[in-house]
Scaffold this active site. Sequence first.
Site, short mmCIF file in Angstrom:
data_model
loop_
_atom_site.label_atom_id
_atom_site.label_comp_id
_atom_site.label_asym_id
_atom_site.label_seq_id
_atom_site.Cartn_x
_atom_site.Cartn_y
_atom_site.Cartn_z
CG ASP A 159 -16.40 -25.74 25.22
OD1 ASP A 159 -16.74 -26.48 24.44
OD2 ASP A 159 -15.86 -25.65 26.39
CG ASP A 312 -31.22 -33.99 18.21
OD1 ASP A 312 -32.21 -34.60 18.83
OD2 ASP A 312 -30.39 -33.72 18.60
#
Length: 560
Positions: A159, A312
């Site tokens: 979301d 990352d």
Amino acid sequence: MIQTLKELAEHVDYSLMDTLNRDPDASKDGIDHDPREVFSGHYVPVNPTPIQDPEYIAHSKTLFAELGLADTLAESEDFMRMFSGDLSQLPEPMSKVGWATGYALSIYGTEYYQQCPFGTGNGYGDGRAISVLEGVFNGKRWEMQLKGAGRTPYCRGADGRAVLRSSIREFLAQEHMVALGVPTSRSLSLFVSKSEQVKRPWYSDDSRSKDPDMMVSEYVAISTRVAPSFLRVGQVELFGRRARKKEHPKAMQELEQIVLHLIEREYSEQIDSHLSTTEKVLLLAHAFRFRLALLVANWIRVGYCQGNFNSDNCAAGGFTLDYGPFGFMELFNPEYQPWTGGGKHFSFFNQPRAAYENFTQLCSALQPLLESDDKALKKFEEIRNDFSPVIQQEMEKMWASKLGLDSYDAALLKELFDLMMKTYVDYTLFFRELSAIPENIEQLKKSFYGNVSEDQALEKRWSEWLEKWKALINTNSTKSSEEISKQMKSINPKYTLREWHLVPAYQQAKMDDYSLIKELQEVMTVPYAEQSKEVEEKYYTLKPTELFNIGGISHVSCSS
């Protein structure tokens, strides 16, 4: 002093969007919120999704002062609108569209593709982080990025929201790390929606489960983090992989572009812009190697564990980035790991090795730019191979400084670690008490979870170690005991951000009470200072026994 958004707009300079390639498949209006593959380009224009009914919680007065922003700006209508995700009414020349970036994932030196929903690596990146401003303030370039700003093409079906709990943790941690003297991204502001909630897995009260045992509804929030850039090792790695595999005609060109942009953003003071690309790449590897080694030595100095140090989550500028499952160690344990999914490879004393793996991944990404120059490749390999001795040197300097020694003493430190493990010692309290150069071990017992008085042999070993250590600092140093103590206290903090102090802060924040957040801001931005007796009694204490092994306090499995 910048007092309005219009005055803020005078400082914008979007170097990333102006000099790098936009995804050719992206929409111009930033309406690009569904998961999809991004095959080329350095960034995707994307609009943040504003949170509903934003409410001000906090801002960093320290960073506002550095940027030249008036404190009153933080609660102004225009500022709140922008930094809660609504860019629609920004004054010129501010961009009304933000940007998100893709990156590759390597975990402990192994390349991964399966976290990408398409299995190609083309769908992994900024899933809920959207940069909204880049500008120059007081001669220094900064990028501002909203975390929890909604879906991007890299959201992988999630979301795109961040919850209040994790936003408070990150907001406080970043400015605490600055005060500790550890390179880090920064905190600008924190806003919460009092009407928008999302469901997240979390722990029930007093749960001893490793994984969350319930679903809870939590208010969403947006924190703004600030850094010279948000370029990651994984980001450069994405373009290195594409160049290596020749995935598209411009792959090598885009790799060179992102590397040169990284150098301009993060290393311009160290690397001459007139040099060739080959020379720049060699200097970049050399400079990043030192920054990364120094960063990890600082983490261990203050007891910080990153928890999830993938490529990352490793800033290519060599600073702390992404405060997800982080933690500050209390009970000394070389294998301390706050994240239940992190394993030993990201544990406290394994962080130098994890850093090495991330460094080698950056080197692998840079290597295609040097393939035509055998001499440069040889030099590059030497830089890569020398990471271990460089970080070892930084670690030895750090341990010597924590102990107030002029030089590293391996045997003394080894004996100390053994004693700390056997006695169950609080990491921060121990080194701070040691910094007072105590006459005997009685003062050190304030930092012991175990009762050393019940073990005469252990107590004797502690006394012998203390005498040996004091003899070293008195023999090998030209400084007085008072000078050594003062120096040690500037290296060994008195206060670190303990999870059991954070929990009440975000629990009260759910009830519209932000007083503990402000209190923690005040205390944790001067972590080396002697503070009031009231502060010391509250924040300079051992972790209560009943809080050990409690989910959400001693360990976390998610950070959203």
